[in-house]
Design a protein around this motif. Structure first.
Motif, PDB file in Angstrom:
ATOM      1  N   ASP A   1       0.807  -1.223   0.000  1.00 32.33           N
ATOM      2  CA  ASP A   1       0.000   0.000   0.000  1.00 32.33           C
ATOM      3  C   ASP A   1       0.842   1.277   0.000  1.00 32.33           C
ATOM      4  OD1 ASP A   1       1.035  -0.224   2.540  1.00 32.33           O
ATOM      5  OD2 ASP A   1      -0.835   0.295   3.582  1.00 32.33           O
TER       6      ASP A   1
ATOM      7  N   ASP B   1      -0.486   3.991  -2.427  1.00 32.91           N
ATOM      8  CA  ASP B   1      -1.737   4.588  -1.945  1.00 32.91           C
ATOM      9  C   ASP B   1      -1.461   5.567  -0.808  1.00 32.91           C
ATOM     10  OD1 ASP B   1      -3.212   3.148  -3.756  1.00 32.91           O
ATOM     11  OD2 ASP B   1      -3.739   1.546  -2.345  1.00 32.91           O
ATOM     12  N   ARG B   2      -0.562   5.207   0.073  1.00 35.91           N
ATOM     13  CA  ARG B   2      -0.217   6.094   1.181  1.00 35.91           C
ATOM     14  C   ARG B   2       0.442   7.372   0.672  1.00 35.91           C
ATOM     15  NH1 ARG B   2       3.459   2.546   4.820  1.00 35.91           N
ATOM     16  NH2 ARG B   2       3.488   4.405   6.141  1.00 35.91           N
ATOM     17  N   GLU B   3       1.284   7.235  -0.350  1.00 35.91           N
ATOM     18  CA  GLU B   3       1.931   8.400  -0.944  1.00 35.91           C
ATOM     19  C   GLU B   3       0.893   9.355  -1.529  1.00 35.91           C
ATOM     20  OE1 GLU B   3       4.651  11.069  -2.891  1.00 35.91           O
ATOM     21  OE2 GLU B   3       4.912   9.676  -1.213  1.00 35.91           O
ATOM     22  N   MET B   4      -0.053   8.834  -2.306  1.00 41.72           N
ATOM     23  CA  MET B   4      -1.061   9.684  -2.936  1.00 41.72           C
ATOM     24  C   MET B   4      -1.949  10.367  -1.896  1.00 41.72           C
ATOM     25  SD  MET B   4      -0.435   9.613  -6.136  1.00 41.72           S
ATOM     26  CE  MET B   4       1.305   9.414  -5.760  1.00 41.72           C
ATOM     27  N   LYS B   5      -2.280   9.658  -0.840  1.00 38.52           N
ATOM     28  CA  LYS B   5      -3.088  10.237   0.228  1.00 38.52           C
ATOM     29  C   LYS B   5      -2.316  11.351   0.925  1.00 38.52           C
ATOM     30  CE  LYS B   5      -5.651   9.124   4.437  1.00 38.52           C
ATOM     31  NZ  LYS B   5      -6.034   8.045   5.411  1.00 38.52           N
ATOM     32  N   ALA B   6      -1.016  11.138   1.142  1.00 36.15           N
ATOM     33  CA  ALA B   6      -0.200  12.164   1.790  1.00 36.15           C
ATOM     34  C   ALA B   6      -0.145  13.425   0.937  1.00 36.15           C
ATOM     35  CB  ALA B   6       1.213  11.629   2.029  1.00 36.15           C
ATOM     36  N   ARG B   7      -0.008  13.264  -0.371  1.00 43.96           N
ATOM     37  CA  ARG B   7       0.004  14.429  -1.257  1.00 43.96           C
ATOM     38  C   ARG B   7      -1.323  15.179  -1.183  1.00 43.96           C
ATOM     39  NH1 ARG B   7       2.836  12.433  -6.944  1.00 43.96           N
ATOM     40  NH2 ARG B   7       4.647  11.354  -6.031  1.00 43.96           N
ATOM     41  N   GLU B   8      -2.418  14.443  -1.200  1.00 44.26           N
ATOM     42  CA  GLU B   8      -3.734  15.085  -1.128  1.00 44.26           C
ATOM     43  C   GLU B   8      -3.890  15.886   0.159  1.00 44.26           C
ATOM     44  OE1 GLU B   8      -6.542  11.933  -1.512  1.00 44.26           O
ATOM     45  OE2 GLU B   8      -6.059  11.514  -3.616  1.00 44.26           O
ATOM     46  N   GLU B   9      -3.402  15.339   1.256  1.00 46.20           N
ATOM     47  CA  GLU B   9      -3.513  16.044   2.541  1.00 46.20           C
ATOM     48  C   GLU B   9      -2.651  17.301   2.555  1.00 46.20           C
ATOM     49  OE1 GLU B   9      -2.467  13.012   5.317  1.00 46.20           O
ATOM     50  OE2 GLU B   9      -4.476  12.090   5.299  1.00 46.20           O
TER      51      GLU B   9
END
Length: 333
Positions: free
Chosen positions: A270, A273-281
């Motif tokens: 994952d 997925d964690r990277e993309m979520k971090a960017r969004e935040e």
């Protein structure tokens, strides 16, 4: 013996108050907000539960014991603390060969990384043992996506980066970016916020996944992805003489908790997925995420870091070239 130390390290050792006989202090240089710190908390809790109160591990995070992570091979064998997290990339000053085991940026896929991990762990155990340190556990580091965070204007090409002062965290990165015509300097993560805020550096190399742990989004306006990075795992170290003197009950409890820690963290499915979520935040907090650095620039970076890997191994001498060759063999290169 390699771990003869200078007056500075002795001063560090003496500055830490001695612990009670049944307490093992666990030094963690990572911020409390890092996910690895939460995993270490669980490791300590599980070990203590198994020990049943006869011994106790106590975690000190965020460098709260005042022990520089670059000095671990100096203070740990001398008993300044009973147990400590270590990262090979921070220890190249005292153990140059460690800088040639995994140079960040040379392994760019999880498949390759998984091939290399067993050999990397073997090398760490051998090298640390030569310093009087036993490797009793490991914490895996995710496959990270390293980006360039900048304060005043977007930067997403190496050409634009040449006009900026760049923060990095390891010597191999200094050598690589210097080769690419970029001015880079090492700034510890605990000093990064102030360095960005005051203009000591214009941009910082950092994984988006961990940017919030140093509030990088507060002093950066823009970020762009540059390269994927695999790193050797963190090591949990204990002075070898102290570990050998510990009773089997203590050792078994620690090793069982350490094995569980490794099995939990040595997972990479994952990571993206964690990277993309971090960017969004980060974007939600006001950061502008720009276009990735072009493939041609990433190819230039990989070529440069690969050359630096070979040169650092040759410069370090001793076991360094052998370590590099063992990792390359594991990678099938």
């Amino acid at each position: 013996m390699k771990y003869l130390i200078g007056s500075l390290a002795m001063g560090v050792a003496l500055s830490v108050s001695p612990a009670v006989a049944d307490e093992w202090r666990v030094n963690n240089f990572l911020p409390e907000t890092r996910p690895e710190s939460a995993e270490l908390e669980r490791f300590v809790s599980e070990a203590n539960e198994a020990l049943g109160g006869e011994h106790e591990l106590k975690l000190y995070s965020g460098g709260s014991l005042g022990l520089p992570n670059t000095d671990t091979l100096r203070f740990l064998p001398k008993g300044a603390v009973e147990m400590s997290l270590m990262w090979a990339n921070y220890l190249g000053r005292d153990a140059p060969a460690l800088s040639s085991v995994v140079v960040q940026g040379t392994i760019g896929s999880i498949d390759e990384f998984e091939k290399a991990i067993p050999v990397v762990k073997e090398i760490y155990e051998e090298e640390f043992a030569d310093w009087g340190v036993s490797s009793v556990g490991y914490v895996a580091i995710p496959m990270l996506m390293v980006s360039v965070f900048c304060g005043e204007e977007p930067v997403n090409t190496l050409e634009d980066l040449k006009s900026k002062k760049l923060r990095v965290w390891a010597r191999d990165q200094v050598e690589t970016f210097t080769r690419l015509g970029v001015s880079a300097q090492i700034i510890p993560q605990e000093e990064l916020y102030v360095a960005m805020k005051t203009g000591v550096v214009d941009c910082a190399l950092y994984p988006a996944l961990y940017a919030h742990t140093v509030s990088l989004q507060e002093v950066s306006k823009y970020a762009s992805f540059l390269y994927p990075m695999a790193s050797g795992p963190y090591v949990i170290g204990v002075a070898s003489d102290r570990w050998e003197a510990a009773d089997d009950t203590f050792k078994n409890a620690v090793m069982k908790a350490a094995d569980d820690l490794w099995n939990r963290t040595n997972q990479y499915d994952d990571d993206l997925d964690r990277e993309m979520k971090a960017r969004e935040e980060l974007v939600a907090q006001g950061l502008t995420w720009g276009e990735d650095f072009p493939e041609a620039d990433r190819a230039l970076f990989v070529d440069a870091v690969t050359e630096v890997w070979a040169e650092l191994a040759e410069e370090a001498g001793g076991n360094a070239q052998g370590y590099r060759e063992r990792v390359l063999e594991a990678l099938g290169r």
